[in-house]
Design a protein around this motif. Structure first.
Motif, PDB file in Angstrom:
ATOM      1  N   GLY A 138      -6.945   1.141   9.500  1.00 25.07           N
ATOM      2  CA  GLY A 138      -7.510   1.763   8.314  1.00 25.07           C
ATOM      3  C   GLY A 138      -8.605   0.925   7.676  1.00 25.07           C
TER       4      GLY A 138
ATOM      5  N   THR B 192       2.067   8.012   0.778  1.00 22.25           N
ATOM      6  CA  THR B 192       2.499   7.997   2.167  1.00 22.25           C
ATOM      7  C   THR B 192       1.809   6.870   2.935  1.00 22.25           C
ATOM      8  N   GLU B 193       2.291   6.648   4.147  1.00 19.51           N
ATOM      9  CA  GLU B 193       1.751   5.577   4.983  1.00 19.51           C
ATOM     10  C   GLU B 193       0.257   5.759   5.237  1.00 19.51           C
ATOM     11  N   ASP B 194      -0.174   6.993   5.512  1.00 23.84           N
ATOM     12  CA  ASP B 194      -1.590   7.207   5.807  1.00 23.84           C
ATOM     13  C   ASP B 194      -2.457   7.020   4.572  1.00 23.84           C
ATOM     14  N   LEU B 195      -1.948   7.415   3.403  1.00 22.95           N
ATOM     15  CA  LEU B 195      -2.717   7.184   2.176  1.00 22.95           C
ATOM     16  C   LEU B 195      -2.866   5.695   1.910  1.00 22.95           C
ATOM     17  N   LYS B 196      -1.807   4.948   2.083  1.00 22.07           N
ATOM     18  CA  LYS B 196      -1.863   3.514   1.823  1.00 22.07           C
ATOM     19  C   LYS B 196      -2.793   2.816   2.818  1.00 22.07           C
ATOM     20  N   ARG B 197      -2.794   3.250   4.058  1.00 19.13           N
ATOM     21  CA  ARG B 197      -3.614   2.595   5.069  1.00 19.13           C
ATOM     22  C   ARG B 197      -5.107   2.847   4.848  1.00 19.13           C
ATOM     23  N   ASP B 198      -5.455   4.108   4.526  1.00 10.53           N
ATOM     24  CA  ASP B 198      -6.873   4.468   4.416  1.00 10.53           C
ATOM     25  C   ASP B 198      -7.370   4.533   2.973  1.00 10.53           C
TER      26      ASP B 198
ATOM     27  N   GLY C 299      -6.834   1.642  14.073  1.00 11.13           N
ATOM     28  CA  GLY C 299      -5.540   1.976  13.505  1.00 11.13           C
ATOM     29  C   GLY C 299      -5.166   1.178  12.280  1.00 11.13           C
TER      30      GLY C 299
ATOM     31  N   ARG D  64      -0.175  14.461  -1.872  1.00 15.49           N
ATOM     32  CA  ARG D  64       0.969  14.799  -1.035  1.00 15.49           C
ATOM     33  C   ARG D  64       2.092  15.413  -1.878  1.00 15.49           C
TER      34      ARG D  64
ATOM     35  N   SER E  45       6.415   9.385   4.632  1.00 14.51           N
ATOM     36  CA  SER E  45       5.635  10.591   4.882  1.00 14.51           C
ATOM     37  C   SER E  45       6.189  11.696   3.994  1.00 14.51           C
TER      38      SER E  45
ATOM     39  N   GLU F 262       4.891   1.743   5.030  1.00 14.99           N
ATOM     40  CA  GLU F 262       5.151   2.043   6.433  1.00 14.99           C
ATOM     41  C   GLU F 262       6.406   2.905   6.563  1.00 14.99           C
TER      42      GLU F 262
END
Length: 342
Positions: A41, A235-241, A39, A229, A171, A168
């Motif tokens: 990333g 977004t949070e998922d882009l920043k994480r991965d 989780g 996006r 979205s 965080e």
């Protein structure tokens, strides 16, 4: 190129400097392998590369993934290099900075009060507005019942976490045309235990301005974090991965205004070892809207600050060596000043 090279500090005797590297998924003894942290990333691999680069420069590096280790294991070090920006409390970066201040441990980044300012996006907004930087209208919501009152400005709205790192809580639901939609987006953040900042949505693209701390701060070229996006938001998922990466961005004649912003912020909040100023920029109108500034931002090889620095002939190792040496110099200047005042 020559002028920038002269500003960059080079480690003269790195073997004499003991660094305590702190991150949620830092590589740990005895093998210092990439941490297994589901989780998180790409962060474990990123921290592993930072650790290896510091070691390759010649620094003596020990690591931990526990903030309490500042009390038990960090007493014989020269500098805390903390990238610990997410834990189950608000403003963890402020906690680490304040703990280091209490323990008289030199730390990368900036003083705790400046870290606190950067972590609170509402306080940041009001601070930079006082400096003359352009910001969008905003309103804060601390409790669900506060949502009975709409903000004193019309939509479209952007709903985000008032605190927090790594985008965080952001979205595609963050963008809302009306208050009914914004309330639902805010309720989702409340359900995650977050305080909420609602802003007037700024059209355009995200751009960021990296800055390297020095006696006169080094302001690099603009960079655009890529996004697929809605609204080209990060977004949070882009920043994480980070699947899309970054690209240099040419704002043309508008670049001067961004650089002036950085100089104003530095004059009021510096010194800071390294940072990023984040914006929305409308290419059609030339309007820029300041969002936040990020201390100890991502300094990976493919990240914004390394990408911009590479255009000036600087490697990631050059940047990390300078940041460590500048942080040590900044700390000891403060110590000497305190001695003088006494």
């Amino acid at each position: 190129m020559t002028d920038l090279t002269q500003k960059i500090l080079r480690p003269a005797n790195p073997e004499a400097t003991r660094i305590f590297f702190l991150a949620r998924s830092a590589p740990l003894a005895p093998d210092f392998a990439v941490a297994s942290y589901p989780g998180d990333g790409g962060y474990p691999a990123y921290y592993h590369r930072i650790y290896n680069t510091l070691r390759d420069i010649g620094y003596r590096v020990t690591t931990s993934n526990q903030c309490r280790a500042l009390y038990t294991e960090a007493h014989e070090i020269d500098l805390v290099f903390s990238l610990y920006n997410r834990m189950a409390i608000d403003n963890p970066e402020v906690f680490v900075a304040a703990t280091c201040e209490f323990l008289h441990l030199p730390m990368i980044g900036a003083k705790p009060n400046i870290r606190a300012l950067a972590e609170d996006k509402w306080m940041t907004k009001n601070f930079v507005r006082s400096l003359g930087l352009p910001v969008s209208e905003g309103a804060i919501y601390s409790r669900p019942e506060d949502l009975l009152s709409p903000p004193p400005f019309a939509g479209p709205y952007f709903v985000k976490n008032r605190f927090g790192a790594a985008s965080e809580g952001v979205s595609e639901d963050s963008i809302q045309d009306d208050w009914d939609g914004a309330k639902m987006a805010a309720e989702k953040l409340f359900a995650r235990g977050m305080a909420v900042l609602v802003e007037r949505y700024a059209r355009g693209v995200d751009v960021t301005l990296p800055v390297i701390g020095a006696d006169e701060p080094v302001i690099l070229d603009l960079v655009q974090p890529r996004s697929n996006r809605a609204g080209e938001i990060i977004t949070e998922d882009l920043k994480r991965d980070d699947p899309l990466g970054y690209a240099l961005y040419d704002a043309g004649a508008a670049y001067g205004a961004f650089a002036d912003d950085a100089k104003r912020l530095w004059a009021a909040a510096g010194p800071i070892d390294y940072l990023r100023l984040d914006y929305r920029f409308d290419e059609k109108t030339g309007q820029r809207v300041f969002l936040e500034f990020n201390i100890c931002c991502h300094i990976g090889r493919s990240g914004a600050i390394c990408l911009a620095a590479a255009q000036k002939g600087l490697s990631q190792a050059d940047l990390l060596g300078h940041v460590v040496e500048y942080a040590l110099r900044r700390h000891w200047r403060a110590v000497e000043t305190r001695k003088w005042v006494r």
